[in-house]
Design a protein around this motif. Structure first.
Motif, mmCIF file in Angstrom:
data_model
loop_
_atom_site.group_PDB
_atom_site.id
_atom_site.type_symbol
_atom_site.label_atom_id
_atom_site.label_comp_id
_atom_site.label_asym_id
_atom_site.label_seq_id
_atom_site.Cartn_x
_atom_site.Cartn_y
_atom_site.Cartn_z
ATOM 1 N N ARG A 37 0.823 -1.346 -0.075
ATOM 2 C CA ARG A 37 0.163 -0.083 -0.178
ATOM 3 C C ARG A 37 0.780 1.073 -0.236
ATOM 4 N N GLY A 38 1.194 1.617 -1.158
ATOM 5 C CA GLY A 38 2.078 2.975 -1.382
ATOM 6 C C GLY A 38 1.520 4.128 -0.672
ATOM 7 N N GLY A 39 2.362 5.211 -0.642
ATOM 8 C CA GLY A 39 1.996 6.405 -0.120
ATOM 9 C C GLY A 39 2.831 7.472 -0.760
ATOM 10 N N GLU A 40 2.811 8.703 -0.277
ATOM 11 C CA GLU A 40 3.647 9.651 -0.852
ATOM 12 C C GLU A 40 4.896 9.787 -1.054
ATOM 13 N N ALA A 41 5.449 8.949 -0.048
ATOM 14 C CA ALA A 41 7.085 8.696 -0.098
ATOM 15 C C ALA A 41 7.475 7.509 -1.083
ATOM 16 N N ASP A 42 6.647 6.809 -1.515
ATOM 17 C CA ASP A 42 6.675 5.618 -2.659
ATOM 18 C C ASP A 42 6.465 6.395 -3.905
ATOM 19 N N THR A 137 13.103 21.498 -37.010
ATOM 20 C CA THR A 137 12.466 21.082 -35.806
ATOM 21 C C THR A 137 12.840 19.551 -35.446
ATOM 22 N N LEU A 138 12.881 19.359 -34.048
ATOM 23 C CA LEU A 138 13.043 17.991 -33.311
ATOM 24 C C LEU A 138 11.766 18.020 -32.648
ATOM 25 N N HIS A 139 11.596 16.512 -32.169
ATOM 26 C CA HIS A 139 10.494 15.986 -31.518
ATOM 27 C C HIS A 139 11.420 15.240 -30.339
ATOM 28 N N GLU A 140 11.030 15.682 -29.130
ATOM 29 C CA GLU A 140 11.969 15.208 -28.084
ATOM 30 C C GLU A 140 10.799 14.585 -26.949
ATOM 31 N N PRO A 141 11.299 13.464 -26.138
ATOM 32 C CA PRO A 141 10.456 12.697 -25.149
ATOM 33 C C PRO A 141 10.105 14.018 -24.117
ATOM 34 N N LEU A 142 9.106 13.905 -23.345
ATOM 35 C CA LEU A 142 8.792 14.714 -22.161
ATOM 36 C C LEU A 142 9.536 14.606 -21.046
ATOM 37 N N GLY A 143 9.721 13.095 -20.756
ATOM 38 C CA GLY A 143 10.325 12.947 -19.428
ATOM 39 C C GLY A 143 9.547 11.750 -18.812
ATOM 40 N N VAL A 144 9.124 12.112 -17.563
ATOM 41 C CA VAL A 144 8.471 11.003 -16.584
ATOM 42 C C VAL A 144 7.043 11.165 -16.922
ATOM 43 N N CYS A 145 6.676 10.031 -17.303
ATOM 44 C CA CYS A 145 5.121 9.705 -17.541
ATOM 45 C C CYS A 145 4.471 8.846 -16.689
ATOM 46 N N VAL A 146 3.149 9.251 -16.101
ATOM 47 C CA VAL A 146 2.425 8.324 -15.137
ATOM 48 C C VAL A 146 1.287 7.768 -15.778
ATOM 49 N N ALA A 147 1.059 6.387 -15.812
ATOM 50 C CA ALA A 147 -0.109 5.795 -16.296
ATOM 51 C C ALA A 147 -0.834 5.338 -15.398
ATOM 52 N N ILE A 148 -2.095 5.704 -15.231
ATOM 53 C CA ILE A 148 -3.162 5.416 -14.443
ATOM 54 C C ILE A 148 -4.162 4.862 -14.875
ATOM 55 N N ASN A 202 8.388 1.628 -13.909
ATOM 56 C CA ASN A 202 7.939 1.238 -12.494
ATOM 57 C C ASN A 202 6.638 0.937 -12.415
ATOM 58 N N VAL A 203 6.455 0.472 -11.164
ATOM 59 C CA VAL A 203 4.761 0.126 -10.690
ATOM 60 C C VAL A 203 4.806 0.371 -9.304
ATOM 61 N N VAL A 204 3.889 1.234 -9.069
ATOM 62 C CA VAL A 204 3.671 1.689 -7.637
ATOM 63 C C VAL A 204 2.269 1.397 -7.515
ATOM 64 N N THR A 205 1.832 0.654 -6.217
ATOM 65 C CA THR A 205 0.497 0.262 -5.933
ATOM 66 C C THR A 205 -0.157 0.953 -5.000
ATOM 67 N N GLY A 206 -1.594 1.117 -4.685
ATOM 68 C CA GLY A 206 -2.023 1.633 -3.643
ATOM 69 C C GLY A 206 -3.224 2.352 -4.036
ATOM 70 N N TYR A 207 -3.980 3.299 -3.012
ATOM 71 C CA TYR A 207 -5.075 4.109 -3.422
ATOM 72 C C TYR A 207 -4.963 5.302 -4.122
ATOM 73 N N GLY A 208 -6.027 5.734 -4.895
ATOM 74 C CA GLY A 208 -5.528 7.177 -5.633
ATOM 75 C C GLY A 208 -5.433 8.066 -4.492
ATOM 76 N N PRO A 209 -5.897 8.538 -3.730
ATOM 77 C CA PRO A 209 -5.877 9.847 -2.687
ATOM 78 C C PRO A 209 -4.280 9.670 -2.291
ATOM 79 N N VAL A 211 -1.469 7.508 -3.136
ATOM 80 C CA VAL A 211 -0.224 7.391 -4.049
ATOM 81 C C VAL A 211 -0.596 8.017 -5.503
ATOM 82 N N GLY A 212 -1.849 7.914 -5.808
ATOM 83 C CA GLY A 212 -1.990 8.487 -7.317
ATOM 84 C C GLY A 212 -2.028 9.999 -7.267
ATOM 85 N N GLN A 213 -2.462 10.737 -6.415
ATOM 86 C CA GLN A 213 -2.451 12.125 -6.262
ATOM 87 C C GLN A 213 -0.876 12.755 -6.263
#
Length: 492
Positions: A37-42, A137-148, A202-209, A211-213
Motif C-alpha cells: 500500500r504505497g503512499g507519498e514517499a513511494d 524541428t526536433l521531436h523530443e520526449p517529455l520525461g516521466v510519464c504516469v499511467a493510471i 516502474n509500478v507503484v500500487t495503492g489507493y488514488g488519494p 499514491v495517485g495524487q
C-alpha cells in the motif's frame, strides 16, 4: 496468501509505511493476496527513479532503433507468457479467460507497432522566410510519464499508454487500480527480462488519494495518462493543471447502438449482445443504450431476449463461460442499485433484474444480464454510466429522431450503427458526437486506429501513429549563417 511488492528503480520493495491491502477474487468473493500500500514517499521515490533513468544511465543514450528493439523484445515475451498473464487477469478482475487470453495474445502488436515507429519520429526542415537562416524541428520526449489504469482491462489499458511513451523515449510509472494490481506486477517482470534499464518502467500500487495524487502532483512528472470515470478524470485534470502537465483522459461513455429497419437483424442482435453483455458491461465503450426503429422494435427485442437469456454464466476460467462476475464489491452494489433506480423511474424490466443465483455462480459478484424496455432517454438509466450488464432499450421514429436521442448525453466515446444503406451509414457517422463510430460491428479496437472521446468522455487519443505525438514535445532550432548581426533593438 500471496504478497506482492512494488517495483521501483529496478528493485522490488515494500511500501515505506510497511502497509498492505487485500485483493479479492470476484468469482469466489474471497481474499487471495496482499499488495503493498504505497503512499507519498513511494510516489516520490518512483518519480525520482524514473527521472534518474530518463536523464542518466543507458536509456537516454540508446538510439531510437535500439529502443524499438527493446519494445519488440518485450512484445515477444508477452506473447510467450500470454496464458499466464491472462490467468492473472481473470483471478484479479473476474473477466472471462476467453477474452483476457485474446487480449494478451493481441497486446504484443502494440509493442511491435510502436517499436517499429520509434525510429520514424522525424522532424522537418522549415523553409523559413528569413534570409541566411536555417530552421529545423526536433521531436523530443517529455520525461516521466504516469499511467493510471482502470480495473476492467488492466494490461491492455496499460499497454495503450506505455508502448508509445517508451517508443518516444520517456520513462514510465504505472499506477494500477487498487482492485487489480497483481497482473501489472507480473507484467513488469517482462520489461526487466527484456533488458529495460532500471527505472525506465516502474509500478507503484495503492489507493488514488494516497499514491495517485502525489504522483500526479510531483514536480518531476511531466505527463499523466488516465483511464477511469468522469468524476475521477476531472480530479486528475485539476491536479495536473496545477503543474501545467500534459494530460490524456480516457473516460466513461453511455454509447448508443442504433438499429435501423434495413439492418441485418441477426448480426445486429449479436452486436447488441456484444455491446453490453460482453465483459459483463464493464467497458467504457459499452453500447448501453439500444436504439430500435419502431418498425422492428418488437421483433428485435424478442430475438434479443432469447439470446441474452440463454447466455452461460459461471467460472470465468471456463472457456465456455459467456458472462462472468462484476469485478469489485462496490461496482456490484452500484449495478444492483441502478436496477432499482430504473424500476422506480418507470422502465419495464424484460430480463434479469438482480443477483444471479445460478449454481455455477457460487459466492461471486454476479448480476443477471438485465434488459429494460420502455426507457425514455431522460431517465437516469439512460443518462448515467452504470458499468454493468444493464441495457436500456429506446424507440426511435426516423433518422433525425435517432440522432437527437443518440447525442442527448454528456458522453461521446462510441456509437454503433446497423444499416445496409451506405448513405445513411456515412451520414450517421458524420453526425454522431462520438470519437468512434462502428457500422455493422461493435467493440472492435486496433493498435493502428485512434480511439478517444468527445464531450465528457475524455481528452486526447490512444492508438495509431498520431498517439506518439502526445508523448513528445517539439523543439525549433535556428542557425543563422549571415556574416553580420542586424540591429539588436528590433525583432528579427
Amino acid at each position: 496468501m500471496d504478497r506482492y511488492k512494488m517495483y521501483i528503480g529496478g528493485e522490488w520493495c515494500e511500501a515505506a509505511s510497511g502497509a498492505w491491502f487485500e485483493t479479492e477474487n470476484p468469482f469466489t468473493g474471497k481474499v487471495w493476496a496482499e499488495v503493498a500500500r504505497g503512499g507519498e514517499a513511494d510516489a516520490a521515490r518512483a518519480a525520482e527513479a524514473a527521472h534518474k533513468a530518463f536523464t542518466t544511465g543507458p536509456w537516454p543514450t540508446l538510439t531510437a532503433t535500439q529502443r524499438g528493439a527493446l519494445l519488440r523484445r518485450v512484445g515477444d515475451l508477452i506473447a510467450e507468457r500470454a496464458e499466464f498473464l491472462a490467468d492473472c487477469e481473470v483471478r484479479d478482475n473476474g473477466k472471462l479467460k476467453v477474452e483476457m487470453l485474446g487480449q494478451l495474445r493481441y497486446i504484443p502488436q502494440w509493442f511491435y507497432y510502436y517499436g517499429g515507429l520509434a525510429d520514424k519520429i522525424e522532424g522537418a526542415v522549415i523553409p523559413i522566410d528569413k534570409p541566411g537562416v536555417f530552421n529545423y524541428t526536433l521531436h523530443e520526449p517529455l520525461g516521466v510519464c504516469v499511467a493510471i489504469t482502470a480495473w476492467n482491462s488492466p494490461l491492455l489499458l496499460a499497454t495503450w499508454k506505455i508502448a508509445p511513451a517508451l517508443a518516444a523515449g520517456n520513462t514510465v510509472i504505472i499506477k494500477p487500480s487498487e482492485f487489480t494490481s497483481t497482473s501489472a506486477l507480473e507484467y513488469v517482470k517482462l520489461f526487466e527480462e527484456a533488458g529495460f534499464p532500471p527505472g525506465v518502467v516502474n509500478v507503484v500500487t495503492g489507493y488514488g488519494p494516497e499514491v495517485g495524487q502525489p504522483l500526479i502532483e510531483h514536480p518531476l512528472v511531466r505527463k499523466i495518462a488516465f483511464t477511469g470515470s468522469v468524476a475521477s478524470g476531472e480530479r486528475v485534470n485539476m491536479a495536473a493543471a496545477k503543474g501545467l502537465k500534459r494530460i490524456s483522459l480516457e473516460l466513461g461513455g453511455k454509447s448508443p447502438n442504433i438499429v435501423f429497419a434495413d439492418a441485418n437483424l441477426d448480426n445486429a442482435v449479436k452486436g447488441a449482445i456484444a455491446g453490453i453483455f460482453a465483459a459483463s458491461g464493464q467497458t467504457c465503450i459499452a453500447g448501453s443504450r439500444l436504439l430500435l426503429h419502431d418498425s422492428i422494435h418488437d421483433e428485435f427485442l424478442d430475438r434479443l431476449l432469447a439470446m441474452a437469456g440463454s447466455a452461460k454464466m459461471g467460472d470465468p476460467m471456463d472457456m465456455g463461460t459467456e458472462i462472468g462476475p462484476i469485478t469489485t464489491r462496490p461496482q456490484y452494489q452500484k449495478t444492483l442499485d441502478y436496477i432499482d433506480i430504473a424500476r422506480a423511474d418507470g422502465a419495464t424490466l424484460r430480463l434479469g433484474g438482480g443477483k444471479a443465483t445460478r449454481a455455477g455462480c457460487g459466492d461471486g459478484w454476479f448480476v443477471e444480464p438485465t434488459i429494460f424496455s420502455g426507457v425514455e432517454n431522460g431517465m437516469r438509466i439512460a443518462q448515467e454510466e452504470v458499468f454493468g450488464p444493464i441495457l436500456s432499450v429506446i424507440r426511435f421514429k426516423d433518422d433525425e429522431d435517432a440522432i437527437r436521442i443518440a447525442n442527448d448525453v454528456v458522453y461521446g466515446l462510441a456509437a454503433g450503427v446497423w444499416t445496409q444503406d451506405i448513405t445513411r451509414a456515412l451520414t450517421m457517422t458524420k453526425r454522431l458526437q462520438a470519437g468512434t463510430v462502428w457500422v455493422n460491428t461493435y467493440r472492435a479496437v486496433s493498435f493502428t486506429s485512434p480511439m478517444g472521446g468527445y464531450k465528457s468522455s475524455g481528452i486526447g487519443r490512444v492508438n495509431g501513429q498520431e498517439m506518439i505525438l502526445d508523448y513528445l514535445q517539439t523543439k525549433s532550432a535556428w542557425i543563422d549563417t549571415n556574416p553580420t548581426f542586424p540591429s539588436p533593438f528590433a525583432l528579427r
